[in-house]
Scaffold this motif. Structure first.
Motif, mmCIF file in Angstrom:
data_model
loop_
_atom_site.group_PDB
_atom_site.id
_atom_site.type_symbol
_atom_site.label_atom_id
_atom_site.label_comp_id
_atom_site.label_asym_id
_atom_site.label_seq_id
_atom_site.Cartn_x
_atom_site.Cartn_y
_atom_site.Cartn_z
ATOM 1 N N ALA A 1 -65.169 22.958 -54.675
ATOM 2 C CA ALA A 1 -64.172 22.109 -54.034
ATOM 3 C C ALA A 1 -63.591 21.097 -55.015
ATOM 4 C CB ALA A 1 -64.800 21.381 -52.846
ATOM 5 N N LEU B 1 -67.428 17.503 -43.328
ATOM 6 C CA LEU B 1 -66.604 16.598 -44.119
ATOM 7 C C LEU B 1 -66.182 15.458 -43.199
ATOM 8 C CD1 LEU B 1 -65.058 16.095 -46.811
ATOM 9 C CD2 LEU B 1 -63.112 17.248 -45.731
ATOM 10 N N VAL C 1 -70.909 20.787 -54.805
ATOM 11 C CA VAL C 1 -69.502 20.568 -54.457
ATOM 12 C C VAL C 1 -68.558 21.029 -55.566
ATOM 13 C CG1 VAL C 1 -70.090 18.632 -52.956
ATOM 14 C CG2 VAL C 1 -69.585 18.208 -55.365
ATOM 15 N N ALA D 1 -61.472 21.938 -48.639
ATOM 16 C CA ALA D 1 -62.913 21.987 -48.365
ATOM 17 C C ALA D 1 -63.259 23.011 -47.294
ATOM 18 C CB ALA D 1 -63.408 20.607 -47.954
#
Length: 289
Positions: A107, A264, A104, A282
């Motif tokens: 992001a 998400l 991640v 995202a």
């Protein structure tokens, strides 16, 4: 009718233990007090919640319904308390949950640059709690792997990735460039069969009712230990297999297997601007399985 959250917590304890004595010990209260609170709750909801005999305590139909509704209600109350406490302390924190195998970084960096005054925290989740962390307020958003229970959530797809079979290094199929899902029909699957419907539909152990119980596995590491020991096989996303490589376990691509979808998710009733900002970011970054 206003439900008393304390009585609901008492009810859930009894419903999970199905024993007033054990529930009282768990709650650190006297059993007579617990019994009075449950009777008071039954009066409030105007329904009998338990059937009690000398040998057992069982939920009624009304009790089962209340248990289904009480758990998310209590989780939402806990989440509200957490968020209010953070706001009272002036804390500007945004917490992101993510599943194993997912990176991640892009992001998180992008979000941090857009909100330099925000403290960003990360929590690694599991198959068991990737949705729970949203309902109980431990995270603001969670990057999840489907399938999940989407009730009460906003879910936005991010990407899909292939799934592969993990096998012991000395397995008969190890080294194959690709296999068919039917090649695994005789194998024992170390996960819920509903998570791999393609295998479930052709599995010999399910058809002959000889399936061994699936051990409780709380992490990828535990799952791979069982695979390496020859206890069975498992189907996992490619990124997880790549991240958790080990010499005594091999991965093989599988035909006829649907990809894993990564999404998400956040609580649908929350409208915070930060949630929308992170969702926009995202969906725009490059996710590399």
């Amino acid at each position: 009718m206003d439900l008393d959250l304390r009585k609901l917590r008492y009810f859930v304890a009894v419903a999970e233990e199905l024993h007033f004595g054990r529930a009282a010990e768990r709650l650190h209260i006297a059993q007579p007090v617990l019994s009075r609170q449950i009777r008071a709750l039954e009066d409030e909801v105007r329904a009998q919640l338990f059937l009690r005999t000398k040998r057992a305590t069982e939920l009624t139909a009304a009790g089962r319904q209340l248990l289904d509704d009480a758990r998310p209600l209590l989780a939402a109350a806990d989440a509200t308390q957490r968020r209010v406490a953070l706001a009272a302390r002036g804390s500007k924190t945004f917490t992101i949950g993510f599943m194993p195998g997912l990176t991640v970084t892009e992001a998180v960096r992008g979000f941090g640059q857009a909100h330099p005054d925000l403290e960003i925290e990360l929590i690694r989740t599991t198959w068991d709690d990737q949705v729970d962390v949203l309902h109980d307020g431990r995270v603001d958003v969670s990057i999840v792997r489907l399938p999940i229970d989407q009730a009460g959530l906003t879910v936005r797809p991010l990407f899909e990735e292939p799934r592969v079979a993990t096998l012991p290094a000395d397995h008969r199929l190890a080294g194959k460039p690709v296999i068919d899902i039917t090649d695994l029909a005789d194998e024992h699957l170390l996960q819920d069969p509903d998570a791999v419907p393609e295998w479930r539909d052709i599995a010999v152990e399910l058809r002959t009712r000889t399936a061994k119980p699936v051990p409780v596995l709380r992490s990828v590491e535990e799952k791979l230990e069982h695979v390496a020991a020859g206890h069975g096989v498992s189907i996992i996303p490619l990124s997880v297999a790549t991240f958790y490589q080990r010499p005594d376990v091999v991965t093989v691509p599988v035909d006829n297997l649907a990809p894993n979808t990564v999404c998400l998710a956040w609580i649908a009733t929350r409208r915070a601007r930060l949630l929308q900002d992170f969702a926009t970011l995202a969906t725009s970054v490059s996710w590399t399985p």
